[in-house]
Motif scaffolding. Structure first.
Motif, short mmCIF file in Angstrom:
data_model
loop_
_atom_site.label_atom_id
_atom_site.label_comp_id
_atom_site.label_asym_id
_atom_site.label_seq_id
_atom_site.Cartn_x
_atom_site.Cartn_y
_atom_site.Cartn_z
N ASP A 1 3.63 8.89 -1.84
CA ASP A 1 3.11 10.33 -1.24
C ASP A 1 2.67 10.03 0.14
N ASP A 2 2.87 8.78 0.67
CA ASP A 2 2.28 8.48 2.16
C ASP A 2 3.53 8.37 2.82
N SER A 3 3.79 9.61 3.84
CA SER A 3 4.97 9.93 4.46
C SER A 3 5.08 8.81 5.75
N LYS A 4 3.90 8.02 6.19
CA LYS A 4 4.24 7.35 7.34
C LYS A 4 4.62 6.00 6.48
N LEU A 5 4.16 5.41 5.30
CA LEU A 5 4.81 4.40 4.77
C LEU A 5 6.29 4.83 4.29
N ALA A 6 6.75 6.05 3.71
CA ALA A 6 8.13 6.17 3.71
C ALA A 6 8.73 5.93 4.93
N VAL B 1 26.27 -8.22 2.85
CA VAL B 1 24.78 -8.13 3.06
C VAL B 1 24.32 -7.26 2.03
N HIS B 2 23.07 -7.63 1.42
CA HIS B 2 22.44 -6.98 0.35
C HIS B 2 21.04 -7.28 0.52
N VAL B 3 20.27 -6.29 1.00
CA VAL B 3 18.89 -6.55 1.59
C VAL B 3 18.10 -5.67 0.78
N LEU B 4 16.70 -5.99 0.25
CA LEU B 4 15.85 -5.11 -0.20
C LEU B 4 14.60 -4.76 0.41
N VAL B 5 14.41 -3.59 0.84
CA VAL B 5 12.99 -3.51 1.72
C VAL B 5 11.88 -2.76 0.78
N ILE B 6 10.92 -3.35 0.73
CA ILE B 6 9.78 -3.11 -0.22
C ILE B 6 8.55 -2.83 0.55
N PRO B 7 7.51 -1.88 0.23
CA PRO B 7 6.30 -1.76 0.70
C PRO B 7 5.36 -3.12 0.32
N ARG B 8 4.52 -3.54 1.27
CA ARG B 8 3.43 -4.64 0.73
C ARG B 8 2.62 -3.95 -0.43
N GLN B 9 2.48 -2.67 -0.32
CA GLN B 9 1.69 -2.13 -1.29
C GLN B 9 2.41 -1.88 -2.48
N HIS B 10 1.78 -1.78 -3.90
CA HIS B 10 2.44 -1.55 -4.94
C HIS B 10 2.34 0.06 -5.15
N VAL B 11 3.91 0.46 -5.05
CA VAL B 11 4.36 2.05 -5.48
C VAL B 11 5.46 1.89 -6.49
N GLU B 12 5.25 2.39 -7.77
CA GLU B 12 6.30 2.31 -8.72
C GLU B 12 7.55 2.69 -8.36
N THR B 13 7.51 3.88 -7.89
CA THR B 13 9.16 4.99 -7.78
C THR B 13 8.75 5.77 -6.45
N ILE B 14 9.76 6.22 -6.04
CA ILE B 14 9.60 7.22 -4.82
C ILE B 14 8.90 8.22 -5.24
N ASP B 15 8.99 8.57 -6.73
CA ASP B 15 8.10 9.86 -6.95
C ASP B 15 6.71 9.75 -6.71
N GLU B 16 6.03 8.46 -6.90
CA GLU B 16 4.87 8.24 -6.57
C GLU B 16 4.45 8.09 -5.00
N PRO C 1 10.71 -15.37 -1.53
CA PRO C 1 11.88 -14.77 -1.14
C PRO C 1 12.60 -15.16 0.13
N ASP C 2 14.06 -14.93 0.29
CA ASP C 2 14.63 -15.18 1.39
C ASP C 2 14.51 -14.13 2.49
N VAL C 3 13.53 -14.21 3.12
CA VAL C 3 12.99 -12.83 4.03
C VAL C 3 13.87 -12.84 5.26
N VAL C 4 14.21 -11.44 5.64
CA VAL C 4 15.00 -11.21 6.87
C VAL C 4 14.21 -10.55 7.67
N PHE C 5 13.30 -9.73 7.36
CA PHE C 5 12.45 -9.00 8.22
C PHE C 5 11.09 -8.71 7.68
N GLU C 6 10.13 -8.67 8.35
CA GLU C 6 8.86 -8.24 7.71
C GLU C 6 7.97 -7.75 8.97
N ASN C 7 7.08 -6.56 8.52
CA ASN C 7 5.93 -6.38 9.64
C ASN C 7 4.73 -6.07 8.44
N GLU C 8 3.59 -5.58 9.44
CA GLU C 8 2.55 -5.23 8.54
C GLU C 8 2.69 -4.45 7.39
#
Ligand code: AMP
Ligand code: ZN
Length: 111
Positions: A54-59, A37-52, A16-23
């Motif tokens: 459950d990690d407040s630190k990751l949120a 500007v339209h950027v998507l921010v995703i967790p490196r870990q696979h989580v399907e929806t915000i309903d799933e 992808p056309d990366v603009v920011f990343e961390n661990e």
């Protein structure tokens, strides 16, 4: 082997056309931008929806990632962060992502 599009971006199978990343998170430009500007921010870990999500630190990492994107791309006049959840929320890719939209006046309500 994962079938998830955004997991393939995390693994590097798709570049992808990366603009920011961390661990914890990866942020890249949306292929079909809805604003200058339209950027998507995703967790490196696979989580399907915000309903799933459950990690407040990751949120928190995702939200701070969105703010970092806005800062790095100079959206000092403002921006929108949106999360679509499941069918009625308009979610198309089932790997949690925050949309960061900016560079034009946003309208309310969204469609
Ligand atoms: P959503 O409707 O919230 O699931 O958003 C999915 C987003 O992923 C849409 O804005 C798409 O334009 C975007 N998208 C789909 N495929 C790609 C891709 N290969 N690279 C970047 N963004 C993509
Ligand atoms: Zn995934």
């Amino acid at each position: 082997m994962t079938e998830c599009l955004f997991c393939k971006m995390v693994s590097g199978d798709i570049v992808p056309d990366v603009v920011f990343e961390n661990e914890k998170v990866l942020a890249f430009r949306d292929i079909n931008p809805q604003a200058p500007v339209h950027v998507l921010v995703i967790p490196r870990q696979h989580v399907e929806t915000i309903d799933e999500l459950d990690d407040s630190k990751l949120a928190g990492e995702l939200l701070l990632g969105a703010c970092s994107v806005a800062r790095e791309l100079g959206l000092s006049k403002g921006y929108r962060v949106a999360i679509n959840c499941k069918a009625e929320g308009g979610q198309e890719v089932y790997h949690v992502h925050l949309h960061v939209l900016g560079g034009r006046q946003m309208t309310w309500p969204p469609g």
